[in-house]
Design a protein around this motif. Structure first.
Motif, PDB file in Angstrom:
ATOM      1  N   LEU A 155      -3.832   7.387  -1.396  1.00 15.72           N
ATOM      2  CA  LEU A 155      -3.195   8.659  -1.771  1.00 15.72           C
ATOM      3  C   LEU A 155      -4.246   9.768  -1.789  1.00 15.72           C
ATOM      4  O   LEU A 155      -5.401   9.522  -2.103  1.00 15.72           O
ATOM      5  N   ARG A 208       0.857  -1.175   0.000  1.00 16.31           N
ATOM      6  CA  ARG A 208       0.000   0.000   0.000  1.00 16.31           C
ATOM      7  C   ARG A 208       0.894   1.227   0.000  1.00 16.31           C
ATOM      8  O   ARG A 208       1.765   1.343   0.861  1.00 16.31           O
ATOM      9  N   ALA A 209       0.690   2.081  -0.996  1.00 13.95           N
ATOM     10  CA  ALA A 209       1.533   3.278  -1.082  1.00 13.95           C
ATOM     11  C   ALA A 209       1.001   4.351  -0.147  1.00 13.95           C
ATOM     12  O   ALA A 209      -0.208   4.517  -0.024  1.00 13.95           O
ATOM     13  N   ALA A 212      -6.228   0.794  -8.279  1.00 15.57           N
ATOM     14  CA  ALA A 212      -7.146   1.736  -7.627  1.00 15.57           C
ATOM     15  C   ALA A 212      -8.490   1.011  -7.482  1.00 15.57           C
ATOM     16  O   ALA A 212      -8.656   0.180  -6.602  1.00 15.57           O
ATOM     17  N   ASP A 272      -1.158  -0.599  -4.116  1.00 22.09           N
ATOM     18  CA  ASP A 272      -2.479  -0.011  -3.864  1.00 22.09           C
ATOM     19  C   ASP A 272      -2.331   1.483  -3.643  1.00 22.09           C
ATOM     20  O   ASP A 272      -1.659   1.920  -2.697  1.00 22.09           O
ATOM     21  N   ILE A 273      -2.966   2.266  -4.530  1.00 23.61           N
ATOM     22  CA  ILE A 273      -2.824   3.725  -4.403  1.00 23.61           C
ATOM     23  C   ILE A 273      -4.072   4.381  -3.818  1.00 23.61           C
ATOM     24  O   ILE A 273      -4.203   5.594  -3.795  1.00 23.61           O
ATOM     25  N   VAL A 290       2.498   9.806  -3.206  1.00 20.92           N
ATOM     26  CA  VAL A 290       2.717   9.721  -4.654  1.00 20.92           C
ATOM     27  C   VAL A 290       4.183   9.396  -4.942  1.00 20.92           C
ATOM     28  O   VAL A 290       4.494   8.525  -5.767  1.00 20.92           O
ATOM     29  N   THR A 315      -1.947  11.614 -11.754  1.00 13.63           N
ATOM     30  CA  THR A 315      -2.389  12.210 -10.483  1.00 13.63           C
ATOM     31  C   THR A 315      -3.684  13.000 -10.636  1.00 13.63           C
ATOM     32  O   THR A 315      -4.443  13.135  -9.692  1.00 13.63           O
ATOM     33  N   LEU A 367       2.746   7.884 -12.790  1.00 12.47           N
ATOM     34  CA  LEU A 367       1.427   7.718 -12.196  1.00 12.47           C
ATOM     35  C   LEU A 367       0.554   8.915 -12.570  1.00 12.47           C
ATOM     36  O   LEU A 367       1.000  10.065 -12.462  1.00 12.47           O
ATOM     37  N   ALA A 377       4.958   5.837  -4.158  1.00  9.97           N
ATOM     38  CA  ALA A 377       4.266   4.942  -5.113  1.00  9.97           C
ATOM     39  C   ALA A 377       5.065   4.853  -6.407  1.00  9.97           C
ATOM     40  O   ALA A 377       5.299   3.769  -6.948  1.00  9.97           O
ATOM     41  N   PHE A 433      -0.056  -0.450 -10.549  1.00 12.80           N
ATOM     42  CA  PHE A 433      -0.846   0.307  -9.583  1.00 12.80           C
ATOM     43  C   PHE A 433      -2.260  -0.261  -9.596  1.00 12.80           C
ATOM     44  O   PHE A 433      -2.770  -0.659 -10.648  1.00 12.80           O
TER      45      PHE A 433
END
Lengths: 271, 269
Positions: free
Chosen positions: A54, A8-9, A29, A50-51, A12, A220, A218, A15, A27
Protein backbone atom coordinates in the motif's frame (compact mmCIF):
# COMPACT_ATOMS: atom_id res chain seq x y z
CA UNK A 1 1.72 -21.89 14.48
CA UNK A 2 -1.47 -22.87 12.69
CA UNK A 3 -1.95 -22.91 8.95
CA UNK A 4 -3.18 -19.63 7.51
CA UNK A 5 -4.05 -18.06 4.19
CA UNK A 6 -2.00 -15.24 2.77
CA UNK A 7 -3.22 -12.46 0.51
CA UNK A 8 -1.69 -9.22 -0.64
CA UNK A 9 -3.80 -6.09 -0.51
CA UNK A 10 -3.55 -3.71 -3.46
CA UNK A 11 -5.32 -0.75 -1.89
CA UNK A 12 -6.47 0.58 1.48
CA UNK A 13 -10.14 0.10 0.59
CA UNK A 14 -9.71 -3.50 -0.48
CA UNK A 15 -7.49 -4.24 2.55
CA UNK A 16 -10.21 -2.97 4.89
CA UNK A 17 -12.89 -4.84 2.94
CA UNK A 18 -10.92 -8.08 3.16
CA UNK A 19 -10.49 -7.67 6.89
CA UNK A 20 -14.14 -6.76 7.43
CA UNK A 21 -15.22 -9.94 5.67
CA UNK A 22 -12.89 -12.08 7.79
CA UNK A 23 -12.41 -10.64 11.27
CA UNK A 24 -10.11 -13.50 12.28
CA UNK A 25 -7.63 -12.25 9.66
CA UNK A 26 -4.77 -9.90 10.56
CA UNK A 27 -2.92 -7.23 8.69
CA UNK A 28 0.80 -7.82 8.39
CA UNK A 29 3.43 -5.17 7.70
CA UNK A 30 6.91 -5.64 9.24
CA UNK A 31 5.73 -8.67 11.19
CA UNK A 32 8.39 -8.25 13.88
CA UNK A 33 5.94 -9.02 16.68
CA UNK A 34 3.07 -10.82 14.95
CA UNK A 35 5.23 -13.63 13.57
CA UNK A 36 6.70 -14.31 17.02
CA UNK A 37 3.23 -14.42 18.51
CA UNK A 38 2.06 -16.81 15.79
CA UNK A 39 5.00 -19.14 16.42
CA UNK A 40 4.02 -19.27 20.08
CA UNK A 41 0.35 -19.90 19.22
CA UNK A 42 -0.67 -16.69 20.97
CA UNK A 43 -1.99 -15.13 17.77
CA UNK A 44 -3.85 -17.55 15.51
CA UNK A 45 -4.97 -15.58 12.47
CA UNK A 46 -6.81 -17.50 9.75
CA UNK A 47 -5.42 -15.14 7.12
CA UNK A 48 -2.61 -12.63 6.82
CA UNK A 49 -3.43 -9.62 4.68
CA UNK A 50 -0.09 -8.22 3.54
CA UNK A 51 -0.32 -4.43 3.41
CA UNK A 52 3.31 -3.78 2.50
CA UNK A 53 2.44 -2.72 -1.04
CA UNK A 54 0.00 0.00 0.00
CA UNK A 55 1.25 3.52 -0.75
CA UNK A 56 1.65 4.44 2.92
CA UNK A 57 5.43 4.69 3.21
CA UNK A 58 5.70 8.45 2.95
CA UNK A 59 6.25 11.47 5.14
CA UNK A 60 4.31 14.55 4.03
CA UNK A 61 3.44 17.99 5.36
CA UNK A 62 -0.02 18.43 6.87
CA UNK A 63 -2.21 21.46 6.33
CA UNK A 64 -1.72 22.43 9.95
CA UNK A 65 2.04 22.69 9.47
CA UNK A 66 2.87 19.33 11.03
CA UNK A 67 4.10 16.07 9.53
CA UNK A 68 2.09 13.05 8.48
CA UNK A 69 3.94 9.76 9.01
CA UNK A 70 2.58 7.10 6.67
CA UNK A 71 1.73 3.91 8.56
CA UNK A 72 4.21 1.88 6.50
CA UNK A 73 7.22 4.10 7.16
CA UNK A 74 9.74 1.95 8.97
CA UNK A 75 10.78 2.97 12.47
CA UNK A 76 14.36 3.42 11.23
CA UNK A 77 13.46 5.60 8.24
CA UNK A 78 11.23 7.70 10.47
CA UNK A 79 13.85 8.22 13.16
CA UNK A 80 16.55 9.17 10.65
CA UNK A 81 14.28 11.27 8.41
CA UNK A 82 15.73 14.78 8.13
CA UNK A 83 12.48 16.56 8.91
CA UNK A 84 11.58 14.27 11.80
CA UNK A 85 15.00 14.38 13.43
CA UNK A 86 15.14 18.16 13.10
CA UNK A 87 11.60 19.09 14.04
CA UNK A 88 10.69 16.15 16.32
CA UNK A 89 13.98 15.01 17.89
CA UNK A 90 12.07 13.61 20.88
CA UNK A 91 10.40 11.14 18.55
CA UNK A 92 13.68 10.15 16.88
CA UNK A 93 15.32 9.68 20.26
CA UNK A 94 12.48 7.50 21.55
CA UNK A 95 12.39 5.32 18.42
CA UNK A 96 16.15 4.76 18.54
CA UNK A 97 15.92 3.73 22.20
CA UNK A 98 13.76 0.77 21.18
CA UNK A 99 14.52 -2.73 19.88
CA UNK A 100 17.58 -3.26 17.67
CA UNK A 101 18.72 -1.82 14.35
CA UNK A 102 17.49 -4.91 12.51
CA UNK A 103 14.04 -4.73 14.07
CA UNK A 104 13.74 -0.99 13.50
CA UNK A 105 14.53 -1.60 9.82
CA UNK A 106 11.55 -3.95 9.53
CA UNK A 107 9.04 -2.56 12.01
CA UNK A 108 6.58 0.04 10.71
CA UNK A 109 5.10 3.05 12.48
CA UNK A 110 1.56 1.67 12.31
CA UNK A 111 2.80 -1.70 13.56
CA UNK A 112 4.62 -0.05 16.45
CA UNK A 113 1.25 1.11 17.79
CA UNK A 114 -0.24 -2.34 17.29
CA UNK A 115 2.51 -4.41 18.90
CA UNK A 116 1.44 -6.36 21.94
CA UNK A 117 2.78 -6.54 25.45
CA UNK A 118 5.99 -8.43 26.20
CA UNK A 119 4.59 -9.85 29.47
CA UNK A 120 6.24 -13.28 29.74
CA UNK A 121 2.98 -14.95 30.70
CA UNK A 122 1.14 -13.51 27.70
CA UNK A 123 3.65 -15.40 25.53
CA UNK A 124 3.49 -18.65 27.50
CA UNK A 125 0.29 -20.41 26.49
CA UNK A 126 0.77 -22.89 29.35
CA UNK A 127 0.01 -20.15 31.89
CA UNK A 128 -3.23 -18.28 32.64
CA UNK A 129 -3.41 -14.77 31.16
CA UNK A 130 -6.43 -12.47 31.06
CA UNK A 131 -5.07 -10.61 28.07
CA UNK A 132 -4.65 -13.78 26.02
CA UNK A 133 -7.63 -15.69 27.42
CA UNK A 134 -10.12 -13.43 29.17
CA UNK A 135 -11.19 -14.80 32.54
CA UNK A 136 -8.33 -17.28 32.90
CA UNK A 137 -6.49 -15.20 35.53
CA UNK A 138 -3.26 -13.21 35.67
CA UNK A 139 0.01 -15.02 36.29
CA UNK A 140 2.07 -11.84 36.49
CA UNK A 141 0.43 -10.35 39.59
CA UNK A 142 2.12 -12.94 41.82
CA UNK A 143 4.86 -13.89 39.37
CA UNK A 144 7.90 -12.30 37.81
CA UNK A 145 6.67 -8.77 37.21
CA UNK A 146 9.72 -6.57 37.20
CA UNK A 147 8.87 -5.21 33.75
CA UNK A 148 5.20 -4.73 34.51
CA UNK A 149 3.00 -1.73 35.17
CA UNK A 150 3.01 0.53 38.20
CA UNK A 151 0.18 2.83 37.12
CA UNK A 152 -3.22 2.30 35.54
CA UNK A 153 -3.85 -1.31 36.54
CA UNK A 154 -7.06 -1.00 38.58
CA UNK A 155 -10.26 -2.22 37.07
CA UNK A 156 -13.21 0.15 37.15
CA UNK A 157 -16.05 0.07 39.66
CA UNK A 158 -17.78 -1.91 41.00
CA UNK A 159 -15.07 -4.61 40.66
CA UNK A 160 -11.84 -2.92 41.72
CA UNK A 161 -9.74 -6.05 41.49
CA UNK A 162 -6.76 -6.03 39.16
CA UNK A 163 -7.08 -8.11 36.01
CA UNK A 164 -3.85 -7.33 34.22
CA UNK A 165 -0.58 -5.51 34.92
CA UNK A 166 0.91 -5.76 31.43
CA UNK A 167 2.31 -2.68 29.75
CA UNK A 168 2.49 -1.54 26.16
CA UNK A 169 6.17 -1.98 25.32
CA UNK A 170 6.65 0.81 22.78
CA UNK A 171 9.13 3.66 23.20
CA UNK A 172 7.86 5.46 20.12
CA UNK A 173 4.34 5.65 21.52
CA UNK A 174 5.51 7.43 24.68
CA UNK A 175 6.94 10.23 22.55
CA UNK A 176 3.84 10.29 20.34
CA UNK A 177 1.69 10.71 23.46
CA UNK A 178 3.84 13.61 24.64
CA UNK A 179 3.66 15.24 21.21
CA UNK A 180 -0.14 14.79 21.15
CA UNK A 181 -0.08 13.00 17.83
CA UNK A 182 -3.25 11.92 16.06
CA UNK A 183 -3.84 8.45 14.60
CA UNK A 184 -5.58 8.36 11.22
CA UNK A 185 -7.55 5.22 10.47
CA UNK A 186 -9.72 3.92 7.66
CA UNK A 187 -12.68 1.59 8.11
CA UNK A 188 -15.52 0.33 5.91
CA UNK A 189 -17.44 3.53 6.69
CA UNK A 190 -14.58 5.85 5.84
CA UNK A 191 -11.82 7.69 7.67
CA UNK A 192 -11.63 8.93 11.24
CA UNK A 193 -8.98 10.26 13.59
CA UNK A 194 -8.12 9.16 17.13
CA UNK A 195 -6.21 11.46 19.49
CA UNK A 196 -3.11 9.55 20.61
CA UNK A 197 -4.00 9.48 24.30
CA UNK A 198 -7.29 7.78 23.40
CA UNK A 199 -5.72 5.16 21.15
CA UNK A 200 -4.34 2.75 23.76
CA UNK A 201 -6.62 1.86 26.63
CA UNK A 202 -6.13 0.79 30.23
CA UNK A 203 -6.78 -2.89 30.96
CA UNK A 204 -9.80 -2.38 33.22
CA UNK A 205 -12.07 -5.42 33.09
CA UNK A 206 -11.21 -6.14 29.46
CA UNK A 207 -7.41 -6.39 29.24
CA UNK A 208 -7.64 -8.40 26.00
CA UNK A 209 -8.59 -5.20 24.18
CA UNK A 210 -5.40 -3.16 23.72
CA UNK A 211 -6.75 -0.15 21.89
CA UNK A 212 -9.75 1.67 20.48
CA UNK A 213 -9.10 0.68 16.85
CA UNK A 214 -12.04 -1.34 15.54
CA UNK A 215 -11.47 -4.85 14.20
CA UNK A 216 -12.10 -3.75 10.62
CA UNK A 217 -10.06 -0.54 10.71
CA UNK A 218 -6.56 0.07 9.37
CA UNK A 219 -4.09 2.70 10.58
CA UNK A 220 -3.04 4.76 7.57
CA UNK A 221 -0.96 7.52 9.16
CA UNK A 222 0.11 9.29 12.31
CA UNK A 223 -0.14 13.09 12.31
CA UNK A 224 2.37 15.12 14.28
CA UNK A 225 1.17 18.61 15.30
CA UNK A 226 3.16 21.62 14.16
CA UNK A 227 4.99 22.09 17.45
CA UNK A 228 7.70 19.46 17.81
CA UNK A 229 9.24 20.82 21.05
CA UNK A 230 12.60 20.60 19.33
CA UNK A 231 14.46 22.86 21.77
CA UNK A 232 13.80 21.38 25.18
CA UNK A 233 13.10 17.69 25.21
CA UNK A 234 14.34 14.36 26.58
CA UNK A 235 13.41 10.72 26.33
CA UNK A 236 14.69 8.87 29.37
CA UNK A 237 14.55 5.08 29.37
CA UNK A 238 15.59 2.99 32.34
CA UNK A 239 16.22 -0.69 31.73
CA UNK A 240 18.37 -3.59 32.84
CA UNK A 241 20.85 -3.20 29.97
CA UNK A 242 21.37 -0.26 27.70
CA UNK A 243 20.42 -1.94 24.45
CA UNK A 244 17.74 -4.27 23.20
CA UNK A 245 15.69 -4.30 26.39
CA UNK A 246 12.24 -3.02 27.19
CA UNK A 247 11.83 -0.08 29.53
CA UNK A 248 11.27 -0.61 33.23
CA UNK A 249 10.27 3.04 33.28
CA UNK A 250 10.45 5.63 30.53
CA UNK A 251 9.64 9.32 30.36
CA UNK A 252 9.15 11.57 27.36
CA UNK A 253 9.37 15.20 28.45
CA UNK A 254 9.10 18.34 26.36
CA UNK A 255 9.05 21.96 27.41
CA UNK A 256 8.31 25.24 25.71
CA UNK A 257 10.32 28.04 27.32
CA UNK A 258 10.01 31.80 27.09
CA UNK A 259 12.43 34.05 28.94
CA UNK A 260 13.34 31.32 31.37
CA UNK A 261 9.70 30.44 32.11
CA UNK A 262 7.93 27.26 31.13
CA UNK A 263 4.97 28.14 28.93
CA UNK A 264 3.99 24.63 27.90
CA UNK A 265 4.99 21.25 29.26
CA UNK A 266 4.34 17.72 28.11
CA UNK A 267 5.23 14.63 30.12
CA UNK A 268 4.33 11.09 29.05
CA UNK A 269 5.21 7.99 31.06
CA UNK A 270 5.91 4.54 29.67
CA UNK A 271 7.45 1.21 30.55
CA UNK B 1 50.53 -11.33 24.98
CA UNK B 2 51.51 -7.66 25.06
CA UNK B 3 51.63 -7.47 21.28
CA UNK B 4 47.84 -8.08 21.23
CA UNK B 5 46.70 -5.76 24.02
CA UNK B 6 44.83 -2.71 22.78
CA UNK B 7 44.77 -3.94 19.20
CA UNK B 8 41.76 -5.33 17.38
CA UNK B 9 42.34 -8.95 16.41
CA UNK B 10 40.04 -10.73 13.98
CA UNK B 11 38.81 -14.14 14.97
CA UNK B 12 39.79 -16.78 12.43
CA UNK B 13 36.12 -17.67 11.95
CA UNK B 14 34.76 -14.17 12.54
CA UNK B 15 33.93 -13.31 8.94
CA UNK B 16 32.10 -16.59 8.35
CA UNK B 17 30.09 -16.14 11.52
CA UNK B 18 28.96 -12.57 11.00
CA UNK B 19 28.12 -13.14 7.34
CA UNK B 20 26.09 -16.26 8.04
CA UNK B 21 28.42 -18.54 6.09
CA UNK B 22 29.39 -20.58 9.13
CA UNK B 23 27.17 -23.63 9.19
CA UNK B 24 25.74 -24.57 12.55
CA UNK B 25 24.39 -27.92 13.70
CA UNK B 26 20.84 -27.26 12.47
CA UNK B 27 21.99 -26.20 9.00
CA UNK B 28 23.31 -29.40 7.50
CA UNK B 29 20.59 -30.30 5.04
CA UNK B 30 20.58 -33.84 3.69
CA UNK B 31 18.16 -35.64 1.36
CA UNK B 32 15.00 -36.91 3.11
CA UNK B 33 15.83 -35.02 6.27
CA UNK B 34 13.10 -35.21 8.91
CA UNK B 35 12.53 -32.57 11.56
CA UNK B 36 11.92 -32.93 15.25
CA UNK B 37 10.11 -30.61 17.63
CA UNK B 38 10.22 -31.09 21.37
CA UNK B 39 7.15 -30.97 23.60
CA UNK B 40 8.13 -29.57 26.99
CA UNK B 41 6.38 -30.09 30.30
CA UNK B 42 4.31 -27.20 31.58
CA UNK B 43 4.59 -28.16 35.25
CA UNK B 44 7.68 -28.21 37.46
CA UNK B 45 7.07 -31.41 39.43
CA UNK B 46 4.75 -34.37 39.24
CA UNK B 47 4.04 -37.02 36.69
CA UNK B 48 2.38 -37.53 33.35
CA UNK B 49 -0.95 -39.29 33.81
CA UNK B 50 -1.67 -39.48 30.14
CA UNK B 51 -0.09 -38.24 26.96
CA UNK B 52 -2.24 -38.28 23.85
CA UNK B 53 -0.61 -37.81 20.47
CA UNK B 54 -3.57 -39.01 18.38
CA UNK B 55 -4.32 -35.58 16.89
CA UNK B 56 -0.67 -34.92 16.06
CA UNK B 57 -0.24 -38.33 14.43
CA UNK B 58 -3.37 -37.89 12.31
CA UNK B 59 -1.71 -35.11 10.27
CA UNK B 60 -0.26 -36.11 6.90
CA UNK B 61 3.52 -35.82 7.09
CA UNK B 62 3.85 -36.50 10.80
CA UNK B 63 6.03 -39.60 11.11
CA UNK B 64 6.11 -40.37 14.81
CA UNK B 65 5.64 -38.93 18.28
CA UNK B 66 8.11 -40.37 20.76
CA UNK B 67 7.21 -40.38 24.44
CA UNK B 68 8.34 -42.34 27.51
CA UNK B 69 5.66 -44.89 26.57
CA UNK B 70 6.93 -45.83 23.12
CA UNK B 71 10.61 -44.94 23.10
CA UNK B 72 13.04 -47.71 22.18
CA UNK B 73 14.76 -49.72 24.89
CA UNK B 74 17.92 -48.00 26.00
CA UNK B 75 20.84 -48.41 28.34
CA UNK B 76 19.60 -49.33 31.80
CA UNK B 77 22.29 -48.00 34.10
CA UNK B 78 22.69 -44.39 35.19
CA UNK B 79 26.40 -44.73 34.55
CA UNK B 80 25.81 -44.88 30.80
CA UNK B 81 24.18 -41.46 30.85
CA UNK B 82 27.03 -39.75 32.67
CA UNK B 83 29.12 -37.64 30.36
CA UNK B 84 32.67 -36.46 30.95
CA UNK B 85 31.51 -33.26 32.57
CA UNK B 86 28.54 -34.63 34.50
CA UNK B 87 27.86 -33.19 37.95
CA UNK B 88 27.35 -35.60 40.83
CA UNK B 89 24.02 -37.36 41.27
CA UNK B 90 21.70 -39.30 39.05
CA UNK B 91 21.88 -37.96 35.47
CA UNK B 92 18.81 -36.71 33.63
CA UNK B 93 17.56 -39.32 31.18
CA UNK B 94 15.17 -37.90 28.55
CA UNK B 95 11.87 -39.81 28.09
CA UNK B 96 12.90 -42.25 30.81
CA UNK B 97 9.52 -42.41 32.57
CA UNK B 98 6.42 -40.40 33.47
CA UNK B 99 8.18 -38.36 36.14
CA UNK B 100 8.47 -34.59 35.78
CA UNK B 101 11.51 -33.18 37.50
CA UNK B 102 11.57 -29.66 36.15
CA UNK B 103 9.51 -27.15 34.21
CA UNK B 104 9.97 -27.37 30.42
CA UNK B 105 11.37 -30.89 30.69
CA UNK B 106 11.32 -32.61 27.28
CA UNK B 107 8.46 -35.12 27.39
CA UNK B 108 7.86 -35.89 23.72
CA UNK B 109 9.52 -35.52 20.35
CA UNK B 110 7.39 -34.97 17.26
CA UNK B 111 9.04 -36.05 14.01
CA UNK B 112 7.62 -34.73 10.74
CA UNK B 113 8.52 -33.91 7.17
CA UNK B 114 8.90 -30.19 7.80
CA UNK B 115 9.90 -28.16 10.81
CA UNK B 116 6.67 -26.12 10.67
CA UNK B 117 4.55 -29.25 10.60
CA UNK B 118 6.45 -30.76 13.54
CA UNK B 119 5.96 -27.55 15.50
CA UNK B 120 2.25 -27.42 14.73
CA UNK B 121 1.80 -31.11 15.56
CA UNK B 122 3.63 -30.58 18.85
CA UNK B 123 1.00 -28.01 19.82
CA UNK B 124 -1.65 -30.72 19.42
CA UNK B 125 -0.07 -33.23 21.82
CA UNK B 126 -2.32 -33.31 24.88
CA UNK B 127 -0.78 -33.99 28.25
CA UNK B 128 -2.60 -34.72 31.48
CA UNK B 129 -0.47 -34.22 34.59
CA UNK B 130 -0.64 -35.13 38.23
CA UNK B 131 0.95 -32.08 39.76
CA UNK B 132 3.01 -32.03 42.95
CA UNK B 133 4.10 -29.05 45.02
CA UNK B 134 7.47 -27.73 43.90
CA UNK B 135 10.25 -25.64 45.37
CA UNK B 136 11.93 -23.42 42.82
CA UNK B 137 13.10 -20.55 44.97
CA UNK B 138 16.80 -21.20 45.62
CA UNK B 139 17.19 -18.23 47.95
CA UNK B 140 14.33 -19.35 50.18
CA UNK B 141 15.72 -22.89 50.35
CA UNK B 142 19.31 -22.09 51.14
CA UNK B 143 19.03 -23.62 54.62
CA UNK B 144 18.61 -27.01 52.93
CA UNK B 145 21.91 -26.68 51.05
CA UNK B 146 24.51 -29.38 51.47
CA UNK B 147 28.04 -29.88 50.23
CA UNK B 148 27.90 -31.74 46.93
CA UNK B 149 29.61 -35.07 46.57
CA UNK B 150 32.39 -35.37 44.03
CA UNK B 151 31.21 -36.06 40.53
CA UNK B 152 32.66 -37.77 37.50
CA UNK B 153 34.33 -34.55 36.48
CA UNK B 154 36.48 -34.63 39.63
CA UNK B 155 38.10 -37.85 38.40
CA UNK B 156 38.70 -36.62 34.88
CA UNK B 157 39.86 -33.10 35.56
CA UNK B 158 43.08 -32.00 37.21
CA UNK B 159 42.56 -31.05 40.87
CA UNK B 160 42.60 -27.36 41.74
CA UNK B 161 45.98 -25.97 42.83
CA UNK B 162 46.88 -26.21 46.53
CA UNK B 163 45.99 -23.09 48.50
CA UNK B 164 48.80 -20.71 49.31
CA UNK B 165 49.12 -18.65 52.48
CA UNK B 166 46.66 -18.72 55.36
CA UNK B 167 43.47 -16.82 54.72
CA UNK B 168 41.89 -17.41 58.14
CA UNK B 169 44.86 -16.04 60.02
CA UNK B 170 45.50 -13.12 57.71
CA UNK B 171 41.86 -12.08 57.81
CA UNK B 172 41.70 -12.33 61.61
CA UNK B 173 44.69 -10.05 61.93
CA UNK B 174 43.70 -7.61 59.22
CA UNK B 175 43.42 -4.02 60.51
CA UNK B 176 40.30 -3.43 58.43
CA UNK B 177 37.66 -6.07 57.95
CA UNK B 178 34.56 -5.99 55.86
CA UNK B 179 32.02 -8.77 55.73
CA UNK B 180 29.05 -8.69 53.44
CA UNK B 181 26.73 -10.83 51.43
CA UNK B 182 26.42 -10.20 47.74
CA UNK B 183 23.82 -11.66 45.43
CA UNK B 184 24.13 -11.23 41.70
CA UNK B 185 21.33 -11.24 39.20
CA UNK B 186 20.34 -14.21 37.07
CA UNK B 187 22.76 -14.81 34.23
CA UNK B 188 21.81 -16.86 31.19
CA UNK B 189 23.73 -18.43 28.36
CA UNK B 190 22.63 -16.86 25.11
CA UNK B 191 24.76 -18.40 22.37
CA UNK B 192 24.15 -17.41 18.73
CA UNK B 193 23.93 -21.02 17.67
CA UNK B 194 20.77 -22.63 18.89
CA UNK B 195 20.91 -26.05 20.48
CA UNK B 196 20.33 -28.53 17.71
CA UNK B 197 21.62 -31.85 16.42
CA UNK B 198 21.42 -33.24 12.91
CA UNK B 199 21.95 -36.99 12.61
CA UNK B 200 22.76 -38.57 9.26
CA UNK B 201 22.05 -42.26 9.56
CA UNK B 202 23.39 -44.74 7.02
CA UNK B 203 22.19 -48.29 7.21
CA UNK B 204 24.82 -50.99 7.43
CA UNK B 205 24.59 -54.64 6.45
CA UNK B 206 23.41 -55.35 9.97
CA UNK B 207 22.54 -53.28 13.06
CA UNK B 208 26.12 -53.03 14.22
CA UNK B 209 27.20 -51.74 10.81
CA UNK B 210 25.04 -48.60 10.80
CA UNK B 211 26.98 -45.34 10.58
CA UNK B 212 26.10 -42.07 12.33
CA UNK B 213 27.38 -38.70 11.24
CA UNK B 214 26.18 -36.20 13.81
CA UNK B 215 26.33 -32.41 13.62
CA UNK B 216 25.95 -31.27 17.20
CA UNK B 217 25.95 -27.90 18.92
CA UNK B 218 28.76 -28.73 21.31
CA UNK B 219 32.01 -27.39 22.66
CA UNK B 220 33.36 -30.94 23.00
CA UNK B 221 32.73 -33.46 20.25
CA UNK B 222 34.44 -36.30 22.16
CA UNK B 223 31.99 -35.85 25.02
CA UNK B 224 29.09 -36.23 22.58
CA UNK B 225 30.70 -39.31 21.00
CA UNK B 226 31.15 -40.99 24.38
CA UNK B 227 27.63 -40.20 25.49
CA UNK B 228 25.95 -41.46 22.31
CA UNK B 229 28.11 -44.57 22.32
CA UNK B 230 27.27 -45.44 25.94
CA UNK B 231 23.56 -44.70 25.77
CA UNK B 232 22.79 -46.27 22.39
CA UNK B 233 25.46 -48.97 22.43
CA UNK B 234 27.04 -47.81 19.19
CA UNK B 235 30.71 -48.63 18.60
CA UNK B 236 33.04 -45.63 18.37
CA UNK B 237 34.14 -46.55 14.87
CA UNK B 238 30.59 -46.08 13.56
CA UNK B 239 30.19 -42.65 15.10
CA UNK B 240 31.40 -39.25 14.05
CA UNK B 241 30.37 -36.04 15.78
CA UNK B 242 31.16 -32.78 14.01
CA UNK B 243 30.99 -29.20 15.21
CA UNK B 244 32.92 -27.15 12.67
CA UNK B 245 31.92 -23.83 14.26
CA UNK B 246 30.89 -23.34 17.83
CA UNK B 247 28.38 -20.53 17.73
CA UNK B 248 29.11 -19.44 21.27
CA UNK B 249 28.78 -21.64 24.31
CA UNK B 250 30.10 -20.12 27.51
CA UNK B 251 30.03 -23.62 28.95
CA UNK B 252 26.43 -24.34 27.97
CA UNK B 253 27.77 -26.47 25.12
CA UNK B 254 30.15 -28.55 27.19
CA UNK B 255 27.72 -31.34 27.92
CA UNK B 256 25.48 -33.37 25.62
CA UNK B 257 22.04 -31.78 25.68
CA UNK B 258 18.76 -33.60 25.36
CA UNK B 259 18.31 -32.78 21.68
CA UNK B 260 21.33 -34.96 20.88
CA UNK B 261 19.74 -37.89 22.66
CA UNK B 262 16.38 -37.31 20.97
CA UNK B 263 17.85 -36.86 17.48
CA UNK B 264 19.91 -40.06 17.67
CA UNK B 265 16.96 -41.98 19.09
CA UNK B 266 14.69 -40.78 16.29
CA UNK B 267 17.28 -41.46 13.57
CA UNK B 268 17.86 -44.98 14.85
CA UNK B 269 14.15 -45.73 14.95
Amino acid sequence: MINFDYTRADGVTSAVRDRASELTAKFIAGGTNLIDLMKENVERPTRLIDINRLPLATITETEGGGLRLGALMTNADTAYDKQVSKRYPLLSQAILAGASAQLRNMATDGGNLMQRTRCYYFYDVATPCNKREPGSGCSAINGFNRIHAILGTEAGTPDRSIHCIATHPSDMCVALAALEAVVRVTGPDGDRTIPFAEFHRLPGNTPHIDNTLKDDELITAIDLPANGFSKNYAYLKLRDRTSYAFALVSVAAALEMEDGRITDARIALGG
Amino acid sequence: MTQYIGKPISRVDGLEKVTGKAKYAAEFDTPDLLYGYVVNSTIAKGKIKQIDATKALSLAGVIQVFTHENRPKLAWFDMNYKDQDAPPGSPFRPLRDAKIKYNAQPIALVVAETFELARYAASLVQVDYEEEAHETNLQANRHKARKPSLGMASLLKPPPPKPRGNFEEAFKEAPVQMTGEYVHSMEHHNPMELFASTVVYEKGRNKSGARYTIYDKTQGVTNSVLYVSQVFDIPFKNLQVLSPYVGGGFGSGLRPQYQLFLAVMAAES
